[in-house]
Design an enzyme around this catalytic site. Sequence first.
Site, PDB file in Angstrom:
ATOM      1  N   MET A 167     -36.230   2.291   8.253  1.00 14.50           N
ATOM      2  CA  MET A 167     -35.919   1.556   9.478  1.00 14.50           C
ATOM      3  C   MET A 167     -35.690   2.541  10.617  1.00 14.50           C
ATOM      4  O   MET A 167     -34.854   3.441  10.525  1.00 14.50           O
ATOM      5  CB  MET A 167     -34.693   0.669   9.250  1.00 14.50           C
ATOM      6  N   GLY A 208     -29.183   4.485   2.112  1.00 15.53           N
ATOM      7  CA  GLY A 208     -29.181   4.359   3.564  1.00 15.53           C
ATOM      8  C   GLY A 208     -30.060   3.223   4.030  1.00 15.53           C
ATOM      9  O   GLY A 208     -29.929   2.085   3.584  1.00 15.53           O
ATOM     10  N   ASP A 209     -30.998   3.539   4.934  1.00 16.77           N
ATOM     11  CA  ASP A 209     -31.907   2.518   5.455  1.00 16.77           C
ATOM     12  C   ASP A 209     -33.320   2.718   4.907  1.00 16.77           C
ATOM     13  O   ASP A 209     -34.301   2.349   5.549  1.00 16.77           O
ATOM     14  CB  ASP A 209     -31.921   2.545   6.988  1.00 16.77           C
ATOM     15  N   GLU A 210     -33.425   3.297   3.728  1.00 19.86           N
ATOM     16  CA  GLU A 210     -34.715   3.564   3.100  1.00 19.86           C
ATOM     17  C   GLU A 210     -34.945   2.629   1.919  1.00 19.86           C
ATOM     18  O   GLU A 210     -34.070   2.476   1.052  1.00 19.86           O
ATOM     19  CB  GLU A 210     -34.815   5.018   2.642  1.00 19.86           C
TER      20      GLU A 210
END
Length: 298
Positions: A167, A208-210
């Site tokens: 993201m 995280g955002d992965e």
Amino acid sequence: MHVDLRALYPKLIHLMLDTVFVVDENDRIVFVSDGCQSLLGHSADEMIGTLITGYMHPDDLADTRASIQRVMNGQPHIDYRNRYLHKDGSSVHILWSARWVEEERARIGVARNVTALMEAEAELRFLAHHDPLTRLTNRSLFYDRLASELKAAHRNRSHLALLFVDMDKFKNINDIHGHAIGDRVLCVAARRLAGCVRETDTVARMGGDEFTVLLTNIQSVDAIAAKVEWIHKVMNEPLGTEFDGIQMPSCSIGVACYPADGEDADTLLNHADTNMYRVKRRRPIAGDKPALGGGIPA
């Protein structure tokens, strides 16, 4: 001072947090302690004279009957677990200690509500393989599934694709709106990603955002490109009004294909990760097709 213990026995039984049952050889309840009210929602008056089998969860009935027969054959069962139905329709997990009393031709059982324990155990098993925030597959289980699907693809001479989804500028949401809002956005992203794939595919949060997406039994490069475009479309949809105008971040997606971009899990993941950072740096305009591996029919 003499205390008549026999006179206290009924009072002690009704004070027990567990529930005591006495059931005749025809499965009819002849006695049940007051604990049945909290266990199953029925009063003792409601249950006495009824068949205990009528309260059993239908899916556990056959196995429970086998346990009953074991007890009636003289083999006490002190650690048996099954499910009963509460008066409100919910399932109650019960741990039983039961034995047969030949003189009375009756089974005596003590039932303990272990629903909370069973739910906690199930949650721990779930969290061993899933991300606690998004409830998606976690990194460990994803590696296992990727390895398994790679073996199947090699055996069946089929193709699969691995997407690495990041993201863009997600850190800004945490910095400006706080981590609680950021977590809610991640959960929305997870649900949207999961809604873009088939049951045979896998979506995982790597941290995280992965996120990663494993697409199995891929027929063509065009199919992968269409899936990537669909994910972009779904992920770019506005957040709900409860987010008070916060914009959903765009995402960068890197792609690796088996066998063109690698034949083992680490190689494919590294290729997809590198591809994702290349896409992020390039910042493709809308309508650009992602760089895809070869070796799959167009």
